[in-house]
Scaffold this motif. Structure first.
Motif, PDB file in Angstrom:
ATOM      1  N   ALA A   1       0.842  -1.200   0.000  1.00  0.00           N
ATOM      2  CA  ALA A   1       0.000   0.000   0.000  1.00  0.00           C
ATOM      3  C   ALA A   1       0.887   1.265   0.000  1.00  0.00           C
ATOM      4  N   GLY A   2       2.176   1.075  -0.135  1.00  0.00           N
ATOM      5  CA  GLY A   2       3.078   2.217  -0.294  1.00  0.00           C
ATOM      6  C   GLY A   2       3.629   2.787   1.001  1.00  0.00           C
ATOM      7  N   VAL A   3       3.501   2.058   2.103  1.00  0.00           N
ATOM      8  CA  VAL A   3       3.991   2.564   3.389  1.00  0.00           C
ATOM      9  C   VAL A   3       5.180   1.711   3.836  1.00  0.00           C
ATOM     10  N   PRO A   4       6.296   2.337   4.181  1.00  0.00           N
ATOM     11  CA  PRO A   4       7.428   1.547   4.653  1.00  0.00           C
ATOM     12  C   PRO A   4       7.081   0.844   5.967  1.00  0.00           C
ATOM     13  N   ALA A   5       7.355  -0.426   6.030  1.00  0.00           N
ATOM     14  CA  ALA A   5       6.987  -1.187   7.227  1.00  0.00           C
ATOM     15  C   ALA A   5       7.995  -2.294   7.440  1.00  0.00           C
ATOM     16  N   ARG A   6       8.136  -2.714   8.696  1.00  0.00           N
ATOM     17  CA  ARG A   6       9.034  -3.831   8.987  1.00  0.00           C
ATOM     18  C   ARG A   6       8.435  -4.643  10.131  1.00  0.00           C
ATOM     19  N   SER A   7       8.514  -5.966   9.992  1.00  0.00           N
ATOM     20  CA  SER A   7       7.984  -6.806  11.069  1.00  0.00           C
ATOM     21  C   SER A   7       9.117  -7.470  11.840  1.00  0.00           C
ATOM     22  N   TYR A   8       8.848  -7.689  13.131  1.00  0.00           N
ATOM     23  CA  TYR A   8       9.818  -8.354  13.996  1.00  0.00           C
ATOM     24  C   TYR A   8       9.141  -9.445  14.812  1.00  0.00           C
ATOM     25  N   ALA A   9       9.888 -10.528  15.037  1.00  0.00           N
ATOM     26  CA  ALA A   9       9.449 -11.530  16.012  1.00  0.00           C
ATOM     27  C   ALA A   9       9.819 -11.015  17.406  1.00  0.00           C
ATOM     28  N   GLY A  10       9.179 -11.566  18.422  1.00  0.00           N
ATOM     29  CA  GLY A  10       9.441 -11.124  19.792  1.00  0.00           C
ATOM     30  C   GLY A  10      10.910 -11.156  20.166  1.00  0.00           C
ATOM     31  N   TRP A  11      11.603 -12.228  19.750  1.00  0.00           N
ATOM     32  CA  TRP A  11      13.016 -12.367  20.152  1.00  0.00           C
ATOM     33  C   TRP A  11      13.905 -11.332  19.491  1.00  0.00           C
ATOM     34  N   GLN A  12      13.456 -10.747  18.379  1.00  0.00           N
ATOM     35  CA  GLN A  12      14.298  -9.773  17.697  1.00  0.00           C
ATOM     36  C   GLN A  12      14.260  -8.398  18.367  1.00  0.00           C
ATOM     37  N   VAL A  13      13.137  -8.096  19.029  1.00  0.00           N
ATOM     38  CA  VAL A  13      12.981  -6.738  19.589  1.00  0.00           C
ATOM     39  C   VAL A  13      14.014  -6.441  20.689  1.00  0.00           C
ATOM     40  N   PRO A  14      14.336  -7.219  21.674  1.00  0.00           N
ATOM     41  CA  PRO A  14      13.557  -8.366  22.120  1.00  0.00           C
ATOM     42  C   PRO A  14      12.554  -8.028  23.229  1.00  0.00           C
ATOM     43  N   PHE A  15      11.543  -8.908  23.300  1.00  0.00           N
ATOM     44  CA  PHE A  15      10.617  -8.951  24.431  1.00  0.00           C
ATOM     45  C   PHE A  15      11.197  -9.980  25.395  1.00  0.00           C
ATOM     46  N   ARG A  16      11.782  -9.540  26.494  1.00  0.00           N
ATOM     47  CA  ARG A  16      12.363 -10.512  27.425  1.00  0.00           C
ATOM     48  C   ARG A  16      11.301 -10.989  28.417  1.00  0.00           C
ATOM     49  N   THR A  17      11.271 -12.298  28.632  1.00  0.00           N
ATOM     50  CA  THR A  17      10.288 -12.873  29.560  1.00  0.00           C
ATOM     51  C   THR A  17      11.016 -13.809  30.528  1.00  0.00           C
ATOM     52  N   ASN A  18      10.291 -14.314  31.506  1.00  0.00           N
ATOM     53  CA  ASN A  18      10.851 -15.403  32.316  1.00  0.00           C
ATOM     54  C   ASN A  18      10.713 -16.703  31.507  1.00  0.00           C
ATOM     55  N   ASN A  19      11.042 -17.819  32.123  1.00  0.00           N
ATOM     56  CA  ASN A  19      11.037 -19.051  31.321  1.00  0.00           C
ATOM     57  C   ASN A  19       9.825 -19.947  31.578  1.00  0.00           C
ATOM     58  N   ALA A  20       8.732 -19.361  32.030  1.00  0.00           N
ATOM     59  CA  ALA A  20       7.512 -20.148  32.275  1.00  0.00           C
ATOM     60  C   ALA A  20       6.804 -20.406  30.939  1.00  0.00           C
ATOM     61  N   TYR A  21       7.256 -21.421  30.231  1.00  0.00           N
ATOM     62  CA  TYR A  21       6.692 -21.730  28.912  1.00  0.00           C
ATOM     63  C   TYR A  21       5.168 -21.854  28.969  1.00  0.00           C
ATOM     64  N   THR A  22       4.540 -21.389  27.929  1.00  0.00           N
ATOM     65  CA  THR A  22       3.077 -21.341  27.732  1.00  0.00           C
ATOM     66  C   THR A  22       2.355 -20.311  28.615  1.00  0.00           C
ATOM     67  N   LYS A  23       3.051 -19.729  29.586  1.00  0.00           N
ATOM     68  CA  LYS A  23       2.425 -18.658  30.376  1.00  0.00           C
ATOM     69  C   LYS A  23       3.488 -17.698  30.918  1.00  0.00           C
ATOM     70  N   ALA A  24       4.425 -17.362  30.042  1.00  0.00           N
ATOM     71  CA  ALA A  24       5.566 -16.542  30.469  1.00  0.00           C
ATOM     72  C   ALA A  24       5.130 -15.112  30.805  1.00  0.00           C
ATOM     73  N   ARG A  25       5.903 -14.474  31.656  1.00  0.00           N
ATOM     74  CA  ARG A  25       5.639 -13.075  32.017  1.00  0.00           C
ATOM     75  C   ARG A  25       6.717 -12.179  31.417  1.00  0.00           C
ATOM     76  N   ILE A  26       6.290 -11.016  30.958  1.00  0.00           N
ATOM     77  CA  ILE A  26       7.242 -10.080  30.363  1.00  0.00           C
ATOM     78  C   ILE A  26       8.110  -9.468  31.452  1.00  0.00           C
ATOM     79  N   VAL A  27       9.409  -9.440  31.224  1.00  0.00           N
ATOM     80  CA  VAL A  27      10.334  -8.847  32.187  1.00  0.00           C
ATOM     81  C   VAL A  27      10.762  -7.456  31.702  1.00  0.00           C
ATOM     82  N   SER A  28      11.112  -7.354  30.424  1.00  0.00           N
ATOM     83  CA  SER A  28      11.486  -6.042  29.872  1.00  0.00           C
ATOM     84  C   SER A  28      11.347  -6.073  28.356  1.00  0.00           C
TER      85      SER A  28
END
Ligand code: ASP
Ligand code: MG
Length: 416
Positions: A88-115
């Motif tokens: 549609a003519g707009v510059p855009a870029r997508s990221y996966a969580g790990w690329q940003v990154p969204f840091r979480t604890n290691n509680a798989y399937t119900k992790a909490r965001i740390v930073s």
């Protein structure tokens, strides 16, 4: 320049056609001068489909691998949205969580965001890009992919809005806001233009499944102005009008809100009641009953202990219906032999109905008005619990809809 976060749910991202519509809406905001960060969910049904693939292999798949699997749904929808924006003519870029990154604890399937690191996002925004970030996922301290629990994209969006100090977090969904109760039960229910964060928390936890409850907690803790609005409107809808639509979750209690005694009626059908009859009325008995229940990770909601008759008393509590079997087994095997209860009575045909409103703080007699309205309809109240801004009752489930309608009317919430 204003910065906003948009979150689009699975239905909004449900097909290529819908993704193109989402892109059109974002282009409108971008062209009006907003910096936009977008957090999409996976395409409708995709997370369920992925999780079922794993369950087709084994009934108990490893949680780490489930996160590795389920997180792909958001990666697909995010990339497709970035492609649609670029087309549609707009510059855009997508990221996966790990690329940003969204840091979480290691509680798989119900992790909490740390930073959340905001560097990458800010640099893309300042070069005029729309930034698309996968909802629902992050990375743990050891570099493994995690997910935030079902419905977790809401929390991703509110969290990133908080880190970026966004002017608003807009949650686009398939309903046009938060209602005074479920319009399928009460057609006269109205959309609330504003709702206080505390009321929203009560409504969300009591079964109005508009937002993931953790996202509401997050919005409250970090005071993120959050709006729930429809993604089904025309994407080219006038921007001014769009910014005023839906329901805004606020943190200031303005006077208008105080006028209303009750803001909404919440309910839940998923309740079950258990009663231990004739247990000794002595110190430590509540702990002996509920201690093992808590240890088994079963959530207890309402608790009632009756007046004792010759040193004995009855003890009732409610749990979610899908934990009923688990709690019964636990009581039979562990608790009843320990506390010497005479009998176990159970009831799975109960529902909970609640009136919610910050106006209740400054008004007395609200609860009794509720009880009177229910008694006029011949509805028997089995249990009662209250908080500062809520009164809940447990009733027989066949009367739930009648109770909701009656209370909606009694507290003047019906649309005129
Ligand atoms: N896709 C995930 C789910 O279905 C997360 C989300 O949609 O919020 O639960
Ligand atoms: Mg959702």
């Amino acid at each position: 320049m204003s910065l906003v976060v948009h979150k689009y749910g699975g239905t909004s991202m449900g097909s290529i056609d819908r993704i193109k519509k989402v892109a059109l809406r974002i282009v409108k905001w971008h062209n009006a001068g907003y910096q936009v960060v977008v957090v999409p969910s996976a395409m409708a049904g995709e997370t369920n489909r992925l999780l079922k693939l794993a369950k087709d292999i084994t009934i108990e798949p490893d949680n780490r691998e489930l996160d590795m699997l389920a997180s792909t749904g958001e990666q697909v929808s995010s990339a497709l949205l970035a492609i649609a924006l670029q087309s549609a003519g707009v510059p855009a870029r997508s990221y996966a969580g790990w690329q940003v990154p969204f840091r979480t604890n290691n509680a798989y399937t119900k992790a909490r965001i740390v930073s959340i690191d905001d560097q990458l996002i800010r640099s893309d925004l300042s070069s005029g890009k729309v930034v698309v970030i996968t909802g629902f996922q992050g990375i743990d301290p050891n570099g493994h992919i995690t997910t935030l629990g079902r419905g977790g994209s809401d929390t991703s969006a509110v969290a990133v809005a908080s880190v970026l100090k966004a002017d608003e977090c807009l949650i686009y969904t398939d309903v046009d806001g938060v209602y005074t109760t479920d319009p399928r039960i009460v057609p006269e229910a109205c959309r609330m233009p504003v709702v206080s964060f505390e009321e929203m928390l009560e409504m969300a936890s009591l079964g109005s499944k508009v937002l993931q409850i953790r996202s509401v907690e997050f919005a409250g803790k970090y005071r993120v102005p959050t709006r729930v609005l429809s993604s089904l409107t025309d994407p080219l809808l006038d921007l001014e009008e769009e910014t005023r639509s839906g329901t805004l979750i606020t943190f200031e209690e303005d006077e208008k809100m105080e006028e209303a005694l009750v803001s909404g009626i919440a309910f839940s059908r998923d309740e079950a009641k258990v009663t231990l009859l004739s247990v000794p009325d002595q110190p430590g008995i509540a702990y002996s009953i509920l201690g093992p229940v808590a240890e088994a990770n079963i959530d207890v909601d309402m608790i009632v202990q009756n007046q004792s008759v010759s040193g004995m008393t009855d003890f009732s509590f409610t749990v979610n219906r899908n934990e009923f079997q688990k709690v019964i087994e636990l009581l039979k095997n562990k608790v009843i032999p320990a506390v010497q209860a005479k009998e176990l009575a159970t009831d799975q045909k109960v529902a909970k109905v609640s009136i919610v409103g910050i106006g209740m703080r400054s008004h007395v007699g609200v609860a009794s008005l509720m009880f009177q309205a229910l008694s006029n309809k011949g509805i028997n109240i089995q249990m009662i619990s209250t908080s500062e801004i809520r009164t809940s009752v447990v009733i027989e489930d066949q009367y739930m809809e009648l109770a909701v309608r009656t209370l909606h009317h009694t507290f003047g919430l019906d649309q005129i």
